[in-house]
Design a protein around this motif. Structure first.
Motif, PDB file in Angstrom:
ATOM      1  N   LYS A   1       0.819  -1.207   0.000  1.00 20.20           N
ATOM      2  CA  LYS A   1       0.000   0.000   0.000  1.00 20.20           C
ATOM      3  C   LYS A   1       0.855   1.260   0.000  1.00 20.20           C
ATOM      4  N   LYS A   2       1.968   1.232   0.749  1.00 19.11           N
ATOM      5  CA  LYS A   2       2.824   2.404   0.895  1.00 19.11           C
ATOM      6  C   LYS A   2       3.887   2.513  -0.186  1.00 19.11           C
ATOM      7  N   GLY A   3       4.033   1.473  -1.022  1.00 17.34           N
ATOM      8  CA  GLY A   3       5.073   1.486  -2.044  1.00 17.34           C
ATOM      9  C   GLY A   3       6.460   1.385  -1.460  1.00 17.34           C
ATOM     10  N   THR A   4       6.601   0.625  -0.376  1.00 19.47           N
ATOM     11  CA  THR A   4       7.894   0.467   0.273  1.00 19.47           C
ATOM     12  C   THR A   4       8.158  -1.017   0.522  1.00 19.47           C
ATOM     13  N   THR A   5       9.085  -1.313   1.395  1.00 21.14           N
ATOM     14  CA  THR A   5       9.440  -2.698   1.695  1.00 21.14           C
ATOM     15  C   THR A   5       9.080  -2.992   3.152  1.00 21.14           C
ATOM     16  N   PRO A   6       8.794  -4.261   3.511  1.00 25.45           N
ATOM     17  CA  PRO A   6       8.294  -4.557   4.859  1.00 25.45           C
ATOM     18  C   PRO A   6       9.118  -4.004   6.010  1.00 25.45           C
ATOM     19  N   LEU A   7      10.434  -4.017   5.882  1.00 30.08           N
ATOM     20  CA  LEU A   7      11.283  -3.566   6.979  1.00 30.08           C
ATOM     21  C   LEU A   7      11.172  -2.059   7.216  1.00 30.08           C
ATOM     22  N   GLU A   8      10.668  -1.321   6.220  1.00 37.16           N
ATOM     23  CA  GLU A   8      10.545   0.125   6.355  1.00 37.16           C
ATOM     24  C   GLU A   8       9.138   0.575   6.777  1.00 37.16           C
ATOM     25  N   VAL A   9       8.233  -0.382   6.943  1.00 40.36           N
ATOM     26  CA  VAL A   9       6.905  -0.042   7.458  1.00 40.36           C
ATOM     27  C   VAL A   9       7.033   0.241   8.950  1.00 40.36           C
ATOM     28  N   PRO A  10       6.499   1.343   9.449  1.00 40.59           N
ATOM     29  CA  PRO A  10       6.610   1.640  10.883  1.00 40.59           C
ATOM     30  C   PRO A  10       6.049   0.499  11.732  1.00 40.59           C
ATOM     31  N   LEU A  11       6.837   0.085  12.734  1.00 40.08           N
ATOM     32  CA  LEU A  11       6.430  -1.035  13.581  1.00 40.08           C
ATOM     33  C   LEU A  11       5.092  -0.759  14.270  1.00 40.08           C
ATOM     34  N   ALA A  12       4.869   0.475  14.657  1.00 40.01           N
ATOM     35  CA  ALA A  12       3.612   0.819  15.336  1.00 40.01           C
ATOM     36  C   ALA A  12       2.407   0.540  14.448  1.00 40.01           C
ATOM     37  N   GLU A  13       2.562   0.766  13.137  1.00 45.51           N
ATOM     38  CA  GLU A  13       1.457   0.502  12.216  1.00 45.51           C
ATOM     39  C   GLU A  13       1.217  -0.996  12.055  1.00 45.51           C
ATOM     40  N   ILE A  14       2.307  -1.775  12.065  1.00 45.56           N
ATOM     41  CA  ILE A  14       2.173  -3.238  12.000  1.00 45.56           C
ATOM     42  C   ILE A  14       1.442  -3.740  13.239  1.00 45.56           C
ATOM     43  N   HIS A  15       1.878  -3.280  14.396  1.00 39.45           N
ATOM     44  CA  HIS A  15       1.235  -3.689  15.646  1.00 39.45           C
ATOM     45  C   HIS A  15      -0.247  -3.292  15.659  1.00 39.45           C
ATOM     46  N   GLN A  16      -0.534  -2.090  15.198  1.00 39.57           N
ATOM     47  CA  GLN A  16      -1.912  -1.593  15.224  1.00 39.57           C
ATOM     48  C   GLN A  16      -2.819  -2.467  14.361  1.00 39.57           C
ATOM     49  N   LEU A  17      -2.357  -2.826  13.163  1.00 37.89           N
ATOM     50  CA  LEU A  17      -3.181  -3.636  12.272  1.00 37.89           C
ATOM     51  C   LEU A  17      -3.296  -5.079  12.767  1.00 37.89           C
ATOM     52  N   LEU A  18      -2.221  -5.595  13.350  1.00 39.65           N
ATOM     53  CA  LEU A  18      -2.282  -6.937  13.936  1.00 39.65           C
ATOM     54  C   LEU A  18      -3.324  -6.984  15.061  1.00 39.65           C
ATOM     55  N   ALA A  19      -3.274  -5.984  15.926  1.00 40.54           N
ATOM     56  CA  ALA A  19      -4.226  -5.942  17.037  1.00 40.54           C
ATOM     57  C   ALA A  19      -5.659  -5.814  16.530  1.00 40.54           C
ATOM     58  N   LYS A  20      -5.860  -5.062  15.472  1.00 41.56           N
ATOM     59  CA  LYS A  20      -7.192  -4.895  14.885  1.00 41.56           C
ATOM     60  C   LYS A  20      -7.753  -6.237  14.440  1.00 41.56           C
ATOM     61  N   HIS A  21      -6.864  -7.129  14.009  1.00 46.21           N
ATOM     62  CA  HIS A  21      -7.291  -8.448  13.530  1.00 46.21           C
ATOM     63  C   HIS A  21      -7.092  -9.536  14.572  1.00 46.21           C
ATOM     64  N   GLY A  22      -7.043  -9.139  15.838  1.00 46.32           N
ATOM     65  CA  GLY A  22      -7.120 -10.098  16.927  1.00 46.32           C
ATOM     66  C   GLY A  22      -5.826 -10.680  17.427  1.00 46.32           C
ATOM     67  N   ALA A  23      -4.693 -10.279  16.852  1.00 44.79           N
ATOM     68  CA  ALA A  23      -3.412 -10.828  17.288  1.00 44.79           C
ATOM     69  C   ALA A  23      -3.001 -10.250  18.638  1.00 44.79           C
ATOM     70  N   ILE A  24      -2.203 -11.013  19.366  1.00 44.80           N
ATOM     71  CA  ILE A  24      -1.645 -10.551  20.642  1.00 44.80           C
ATOM     72  C   ILE A  24      -0.258  -9.989  20.387  1.00 44.80           C
ATOM     73  N   ILE A  25      -0.054  -8.750  20.760  1.00 45.07           N
ATOM     74  CA  ILE A  25       1.228  -8.078  20.558  1.00 45.07           C
ATOM     75  C   ILE A  25       2.146  -8.383  21.744  1.00 45.07           C
ATOM     76  N   PRO A  26       3.403  -8.749  21.510  1.00 45.46           N
ATOM     77  CA  PRO A  26       4.328  -9.018  22.621  1.00 45.46           C
ATOM     78  C   PRO A  26       4.346  -7.870  23.624  1.00 45.46           C
ATOM     79  N   GLY A  27       4.260  -8.219  24.904  1.00 47.78           N
ATOM     80  CA  GLY A  27       4.237  -7.217  25.952  1.00 47.78           C
ATOM     81  C   GLY A  27       2.848  -6.702  26.264  1.00 47.78           C
ATOM     82  N   LYS A  28       1.845  -7.137  25.469  1.00 50.65           N
ATOM     83  CA  LYS A  28       0.478  -6.660  25.667  1.00 50.65           C
ATOM     84  C   LYS A  28      -0.437  -7.768  26.203  1.00 50.65           C
ATOM     85  N   VAL A  29       0.150  -8.893  26.629  1.00 52.63           N
ATOM     86  CA  VAL A  29      -0.662  -9.996  27.121  1.00 52.63           C
ATOM     87  C   VAL A  29      -1.320  -9.607  28.439  1.00 52.63           C
TER      88      VAL A  29
END
Length: 408
Positions: A380-408
């Motif tokens: 979507k951003k026209g970049t590579t996975p390692l350059e996607v902000p980690l906070a955005e990855i965590h936010q979308l994972l949490a939206k889809h029900g995943a457990i984020i490390p440290g958030k258990v």
């Protein structure tokens, strides 16, 4: 007899809409343009594809066999774990959703994660592998994922916007243009094809051929019998063939030893492979990282399982110390020096002992979901996975029900 020149297959989502409504000519080359290609529809890959599709990425899933689930279904290791540690759930998301729904639809029971079991395997979830496979298909279809069974990549080249892949199946030649690749082949086959570094030991852990000799095979209720296939290697079609032949011969010997007193009631089509190539990633998870429960700065999911190295003499799991919950960093899913490709599953960058715990199904599902998120956002951003902000990855994972490390 008239022979039709076209085929028209429209898969319906549960909302009544179709995934594909355009007829395709038989015997012609196909060109497919997508955002994300997931290669391998196994434990990690099916979850990665569902997640990428749900995140809005146009997604193609290539699977060389004829069903989804990999070692969970074709291999018969239909007791995935571990989703919990020390009395609480540490892995959830799409993988857990699929496992939970499979058990519920089959009328099975789920373990109580609030109780710490005496042995780790007590909280592995026994599922009906056939239910799991078709539920995974349905979830892919509902997410808009195009599934291409019996197809595999022959060659690939980088383009200014991603990749161009040449794929083949019987009666099918397909050119795929995509922005991101998620390699979930188990042995990082696409990573190797593209020339990035992989590693493996000269000796691999034995595989397991799963079967039922005598008595009814209680699908989704009881685990199958298993026999070691020493030297089992999933590197290529030749080594897989050797493992199949060796495993089936061992089962036949068991049947002959029974001398007619027991019938062969069930035999899986594939051996369960434990080990193959792993990527050389931007970081490597060591056994010390794993057993200490290191909290990586870029952790994208948890993991939990004993150090579980199988040898010719068997296996003696080494449990983790109480309270220890390892994590998996994003950089361990990125082949070193690469762009626009990410892996998930047992090919994660790790040493052999760490990998013996990381390779089991729940962490592989969690890695798959994280890889699907990273690939979809990168596309979507026209970049590579390692350059996607980690906070955005965590936010979308949490939206889809995943457990984020440290958030258990």
């Amino acid at each position: 007899m008239a022979i039709a020149s076209t085929t028209h297959v429209a898969l319906a989502r549960r909302d009544g809409t179709n995934v594909s409504s355009e007829p395709e000519e038989l015997g012609t080359d196909l060109t497919t343009d997508v955002d994300v290609v997931v290669v391998g529809g196994g434990t990690a890959g099916s979850i990665a594809a569902i997640q990428a599709g749900r995140a809005g990425a146009k997604t193609l899933l290539l699977e060389r066999s004829g069903q989804l689930g990999g070692m969970t279904t074709v291999g018969g290791v239909c007791y995935p774990g571990l989703f919990d540690a020390w009395g609480k759930q540490i892995i959830a998301g799409i993988g857990w959703e699929l496992v939970k729904e499979s058990v519920e639809l089959d009328g099975g029971t789920l373990p109580n994660f609030a109780k710490v079991p005496k042995a780790h395997h007590h909280n592995q979830v026994t599922i009906n592998q056939f239910v799991y496979s078709i539920l995974a298909e349905e979830k892919c279809v509902d997410a808009g994922v195009e599934i291409a069974y019996h197809e595999f990549i022959q060659n690939a080249k980088a383009t200014p916007t991603g990749w161009e892949l040449n794929c083949a199946g019987f009666g099918t030649n397909r050119r795929v243009r995509c922005k991101q690749i998620v390699d979930c082949t188990g042995g990082a086959e696409v990573v190797g094809l593209l020339g990035y570094k992989r590693m493996r030991e000269d000796e691999t852990q034995p595989g397991s051929y799963l079967f039922q000799l005598g008595g009814e095979h209680r699908v989704g209720r009881k685990q199958l019998h298993q026999i070691y296939v020493h030297g089992a290697d999933s590197t290529n079609s030749r080594t897989v063939t050797e493992a199949k032949l060796a495993g089936r011969q061992l089962v036949l010997e068991k049947l002959r030893e029974a001398k007619g007193t027991k019938r062969l009631m069930h035999l899986q089509p594939e051996p369960g492979f434990r080990e193959s190539y792993r990527i050389v990633g931007e970081t490597m998870i060591t056994v010390n990282d794993y057993t200490s429960g290191r909290k990586f700065d870029d952790a994208i999911c948890n993991a939990f399982y004993p150090v579980d190295l199988h040898t010719k003499t068997g296996v003696r799991p080494k449990p983790l110390k109480p309270g220890t919950v390892p994590t998996i960093p994003l950089r361990a899913l990125i082949p070193k020096g690469s762009r626009n490709i990410i892996v998930a599953g047992r090919c994660v960058s790790s040493d052999r002992l760490a990998n013996s715990g990381l390779r089991v199904q729940a962490p592989c599902m969690a890695m798959g979901q994280a890889a699907g998120v990273a690939a979809a956002l990168a596309a979507k951003k026209g970049t590579t996975p390692l350059e996607v902000p980690l906070a955005e990855i965590h936010q979308l994972l949490a939206k889809h029900g995943a457990i984020i490390p440290g958030k258990v």
